[in-house]
Write a protein that holds these residues in place. Structure first.
Motif, mmCIF file in Angstrom:
data_model
loop_
_atom_site.group_PDB
_atom_site.id
_atom_site.type_symbol
_atom_site.label_atom_id
_atom_site.label_comp_id
_atom_site.label_asym_id
_atom_site.label_seq_id
_atom_site.Cartn_x
_atom_site.Cartn_y
_atom_site.Cartn_z
ATOM 1 N N GLU A 55 -2.158 -15.119 -28.074
ATOM 2 C CA GLU A 55 -1.824 -15.096 -27.231
ATOM 3 C C GLU A 55 -0.237 -14.672 -27.329
ATOM 4 O OE1 GLU A 55 -3.382 -14.222 -24.437
ATOM 5 O OE2 GLU A 55 -5.516 -15.298 -24.927
ATOM 6 N N ALA A 56 0.010 -13.611 -26.706
ATOM 7 C CA ALA A 56 1.447 -13.659 -26.937
ATOM 8 C C ALA A 56 2.357 -14.137 -25.987
ATOM 9 C CB ALA A 56 1.866 -11.956 -25.844
ATOM 10 N N GLU A 57 1.955 -15.194 -24.661
ATOM 11 C CA GLU A 57 2.640 -16.422 -23.934
ATOM 12 C C GLU A 57 2.685 -17.363 -24.918
ATOM 13 O OE1 GLU A 57 4.625 -18.210 -20.817
ATOM 14 O OE2 GLU A 57 3.847 -15.586 -20.906
ATOM 15 N N LEU A 58 1.626 -18.207 -25.767
ATOM 16 C CA LEU A 58 1.909 -18.935 -26.700
ATOM 17 C C LEU A 58 2.934 -18.820 -27.473
ATOM 18 C CD1 LEU A 58 0.441 -21.140 -28.390
ATOM 19 C CD2 LEU A 58 -0.236 -20.061 -29.726
ATOM 20 N N VAL A 59 3.483 -17.171 -27.896
ATOM 21 C CA VAL A 59 4.595 -17.576 -28.952
ATOM 22 C C VAL A 59 5.793 -17.625 -28.301
ATOM 23 C CG1 VAL A 59 4.564 -15.822 -30.470
ATOM 24 C CG2 VAL A 59 2.635 -15.757 -30.754
ATOM 25 N N LYS A 60 5.463 -17.176 -26.784
ATOM 26 C CA LYS A 60 6.368 -16.657 -26.562
ATOM 27 C C LYS A 60 7.199 -18.413 -26.383
ATOM 28 C CE LYS A 60 6.148 -12.560 -24.264
ATOM 29 N NZ LYS A 60 5.568 -11.338 -23.245
ATOM 30 N N ARG A 61 6.363 -19.350 -25.459
ATOM 31 C CA ARG A 61 6.962 -20.764 -25.609
ATOM 32 C C ARG A 61 6.866 -21.010 -26.697
ATOM 33 N NH1 ARG A 61 2.133 -23.122 -20.510
ATOM 34 N NH2 ARG A 61 2.561 -21.409 -19.918
ATOM 35 N N GLY A 62 5.971 -20.919 -27.808
ATOM 36 C CA GLY A 62 6.063 -21.871 -29.063
ATOM 37 C C GLY A 62 7.510 -21.059 -29.662
ATOM 38 N N VAL A 63 7.895 -20.225 -29.993
ATOM 39 C CA VAL A 63 8.665 -19.454 -30.500
ATOM 40 C C VAL A 63 10.253 -19.492 -29.969
ATOM 41 C CG1 VAL A 63 9.381 -17.766 -32.177
ATOM 42 C CG2 VAL A 63 7.077 -18.473 -32.847
ATOM 43 N N LEU A 301 7.401 -29.877 -28.143
ATOM 44 C CA LEU A 301 6.468 -28.912 -27.979
ATOM 45 C C LEU A 301 5.563 -28.549 -27.439
ATOM 46 C CD1 LEU A 301 6.190 -25.574 -29.238
ATOM 47 C CD2 LEU A 301 5.481 -26.205 -31.487
ATOM 48 N N SER A 302 4.822 -29.795 -27.513
ATOM 49 C CA SER A 302 3.021 -29.609 -26.557
ATOM 50 C C SER A 302 3.265 -29.199 -25.288
ATOM 51 C CB SER A 302 2.622 -31.154 -27.061
ATOM 52 O OG SER A 302 1.379 -31.197 -26.491
ATOM 53 N N ALA A 303 4.514 -29.961 -24.801
ATOM 54 C CA ALA A 303 4.308 -29.670 -23.161
ATOM 55 C C ALA A 303 4.664 -28.616 -22.679
ATOM 56 C CB ALA A 303 5.813 -31.013 -22.960
ATOM 57 N N GLN A 304 5.599 -27.810 -23.575
ATOM 58 C CA GLN A 304 6.395 -26.639 -23.806
ATOM 59 C C GLN A 304 5.265 -25.629 -23.609
ATOM 60 O OE1 GLN A 304 9.219 -25.408 -23.646
ATOM 61 N NE2 GLN A 304 8.784 -23.037 -23.325
ATOM 62 N N LEU A 305 3.523 -26.109 -24.435
ATOM 63 C CA LEU A 305 2.983 -25.210 -24.522
ATOM 64 C C LEU A 305 1.314 -25.533 -23.649
ATOM 65 C CD1 LEU A 305 2.263 -24.879 -28.331
ATOM 66 C CD2 LEU A 305 3.504 -23.574 -26.693
ATOM 67 N N GLY A 306 1.941 -26.307 -22.426
ATOM 68 C CA GLY A 306 0.857 -27.006 -21.108
ATOM 69 C C GLY A 306 0.018 -28.419 -21.390
ATOM 70 N N GLY A 307 0.363 -28.743 -22.547
ATOM 71 C CA GLY A 307 -0.586 -30.234 -22.474
ATOM 72 C C GLY A 307 0.253 -31.518 -22.811
ATOM 73 N N PRO A 308 -0.278 -32.166 -23.195
ATOM 74 C CA PRO A 308 0.438 -33.724 -22.890
ATOM 75 C C PRO A 308 1.702 -33.992 -23.848
ATOM 76 C CG PRO A 308 -1.432 -33.861 -24.349
ATOM 77 C CD PRO A 308 -1.312 -32.730 -23.171
ATOM 78 N N GLU A 309 2.627 -35.249 -23.653
ATOM 79 C CA GLU A 309 3.532 -35.387 -24.456
ATOM 80 C C GLU A 309 3.510 -35.749 -25.735
ATOM 81 O OE1 GLU A 309 6.155 -34.794 -24.656
ATOM 82 O OE2 GLU A 309 7.527 -33.744 -22.727
ATOM 83 N N VAL A 310 3.117 -34.624 -26.540
ATOM 84 C CA VAL A 310 2.982 -35.324 -28.030
ATOM 85 C C VAL A 310 3.928 -34.722 -29.087
ATOM 86 C CG1 VAL A 310 1.004 -34.729 -30.448
ATOM 87 C CG2 VAL A 310 0.537 -34.744 -27.774
ATOM 88 N N PRO A 311 4.265 -36.617 -29.875
ATOM 89 C CA PRO A 311 5.632 -35.687 -30.445
ATOM 90 C C PRO A 311 4.949 -35.292 -31.444
ATOM 91 C CG PRO A 311 4.267 -38.083 -30.856
ATOM 92 C CD PRO A 311 4.624 -38.093 -29.277
ATOM 93 N N GLY A 312 5.739 -34.372 -32.682
ATOM 94 C CA GLY A 312 5.115 -33.628 -33.886
ATOM 95 C C GLY A 312 6.799 -33.538 -34.826
ATOM 96 N N ILE A 313 5.607 -33.082 -35.956
ATOM 97 C CA ILE A 313 7.410 -32.298 -37.127
ATOM 98 C C ILE A 313 6.153 -31.909 -37.644
ATOM 99 C CG2 ILE A 313 7.315 -34.755 -38.895
ATOM 100 C CD1 ILE A 313 10.111 -34.334 -38.978
#
Length: 432
Positions: A55-63, A301-313
């Motif tokens: 989805e375009a919105e995912l890429v816009k939020r994720g990138v 990033l997880s919260a930015q995509l509408g999910g809960p807080e999930v740390p990532g690297i």
């Protein structure tokens, strides 16, 4: 006139093709992917694949909506009615985190290590090491903020390229701190650049309002001249106590493991969801932009995509760029091996028998056969061209006695083998 491939893409060709450089050699791509699989899965990573478009919105939020990737370089697949559009993925992380959230992977033991490989797409200017369709190996870890996870991720990236035989690489390591540290740094940058607004590129004027840290990533020569002239202080000067302690831990682990790195205060990540550790892997053999790839912590990033807080690297490197570096160092990668056995019939009535024997023998080894009758000399030449280890020709006598005379194409030695014993013999040869 024949139709050429699209600009900014490459065909991946079989071994033996003319003018075959590593970055178009299909077996080289397979070797990189297999080496990454071996190194990463030994460390506990699991393979996961996501769609080529999102989805375009995912890429816009994720990138990031202010990045050049979103503003200038995205490939839109199509629009359907009022749908916001689908985007050919420009990178792998957003899709991996989306899949983690959508499929309930938080239920798996943490930290969850994932990896993938595949094509990415960016509509950018084509130059050495920069393509519109390129390929990446991608590694992500979700569910932990531990500095040990950061250090292991960096070390694994180095482990993969070292396992491929690449020696001239260097880690450039930085930190972008916590959100409060970034806010302080952005305020500093706004105050520093605002009096010089007329000297900034149009893109950087926009970034000054939206995200000043992105100015430091500018591709404009004028922007970079101004950055040097103003002696911009590095992000590392603005790290808070917790981020500084985390960064020190990462460095301590890398030092203990013998992973060499250079501190590089210029490494920044302009998006709000990035945190703390950031790095790049460089090699001089890939052109003006020497980065093979890079990585960083993205706890927001997880919260930015509408999910809960999930740390990532995570990290990614470009396979084409890596292969250019390997070629620059003169590293040769193993090609696709030829067949263990090549079979040919000396007369038309035994071609079917050769095919039948080959099909049966493929249960234990790679076996090829000639589709038409061949004289022995031609059969052995054909076997050598295909890089076979052994060859055999089948005539009336061999067919009646149900035997093969296997010829070692290196030593020239021959041995007679009963057809009933062929698979056992091929298994032994395969393992020697």
């Amino acid at each position: 006139m024949a139709i050429d491939r699209p600009k900014g893409t490459k065909d991946h060709l079989p071994d033996g093709s003319p003018k075959l450089s590593l970055d178009v050699q299909a077996s080289a791509f397979a070797h990189v992917q297999e080496t990454a699989r071996r190194v990463l899965e030994r460390a506990g990573a699991q393979f996961m694949a996501t769609p080529l478009f999102e989805e375009a919105e995912l890429v816009k939020r994720g990138v990031g909506g202010s990045t050049d990737i979103v503003r200038k370089e995205m490939f839109t697949v199509y629009y359907f009615g009022d749908h916001g559009g689908f985007i050919l993925r420009p990178e792998g992380t957003a899709g991996m985190v989306r899949a983690y959230l959508q499929n309930g992977l938080k239920q798996l033991p943490a930290p969850l290590k994932l990896w993938t490989h595949g094509p990415m797409f960016r509509a950018e200017n084509v130059q050495k090491g920069r393509l519109r369709q390129f390929h990446q190996v991608d590694y992500e870890v979700l569910g932990s903020t531990d500095a040990l996870v950061d250090a292991e991720a960096i070390a694994l990236m180095v482990d993969v390229v070292r396992a491929l035989g690449l020696s001239g690489v260097r880690v450039k390591l930085g930190s972008i701190g916590d959100p409060a540290d970034r806010d302080n740094y952005n305020e500093y940058l706004r105050g520093l650049f605002t009096p010089h607004l007329e000297h900034l590129s149009d893109d950087s004027k926009d970034r000054l309002t939206r995200n000043p840290m992105r100015i430091l990533d500018s591709k404009s020569a004028e922007d970079q001249d101004l950055i040097r002239e103003l002696a911009v202080r590095p992000m590392l000067d603005f790290l808070g106590a917790e981020a500084s302690a985390h960064f020190a831990e990462v460095q301590a682990y890398l030092g203990a493991w013998g992973v060499e790195y250079d501190l590089d205060p210029s490494i920044v990540r302009g998006l709000d969801y990035y945190r703390r550790t950031a790095w790049e892997l460089h090699h001089e053999g890939v052109g003006a932009k020497s980065a093979l790839g890079g990585g960083g912590r993205y706890d927001g990033l997880s919260a930015q995509l509408g999910g809960p807080e999930v740390p990532g690297i995570g990290w990614a490197f470009g396979i084409e760029r890596l292969l250019l570096a390997l070629e620059a160092e003169g590293v040769s990668l193993p090609g696709t091996p030829g067949p263990l056995l090549y079979l040919a019939a000396m007369d038309a009535e035994n071609v079917g028998l050769a095919a039948q024997i080959a099909r049966s023998a493929r249960a234990v080894a790679r076996v090829e056969f000639a589709y038409k009758a061949q004289k022995p000399g031609n059969a052995f030449k054909d076997a050598e061209r295909r890089r076979a280890r052994y060859a055999a020709v089948i005539g009336t006598d061999e067919a009646l006695r149900r035997v093969l005379n296997l010829k070692n194409l290196v030593s020239g030695e021959q041995r007679e083998v009963a057809l009933d014993d062929l698979n056992t013999v091929l298994t032994e040869l395969e393992n020697n």
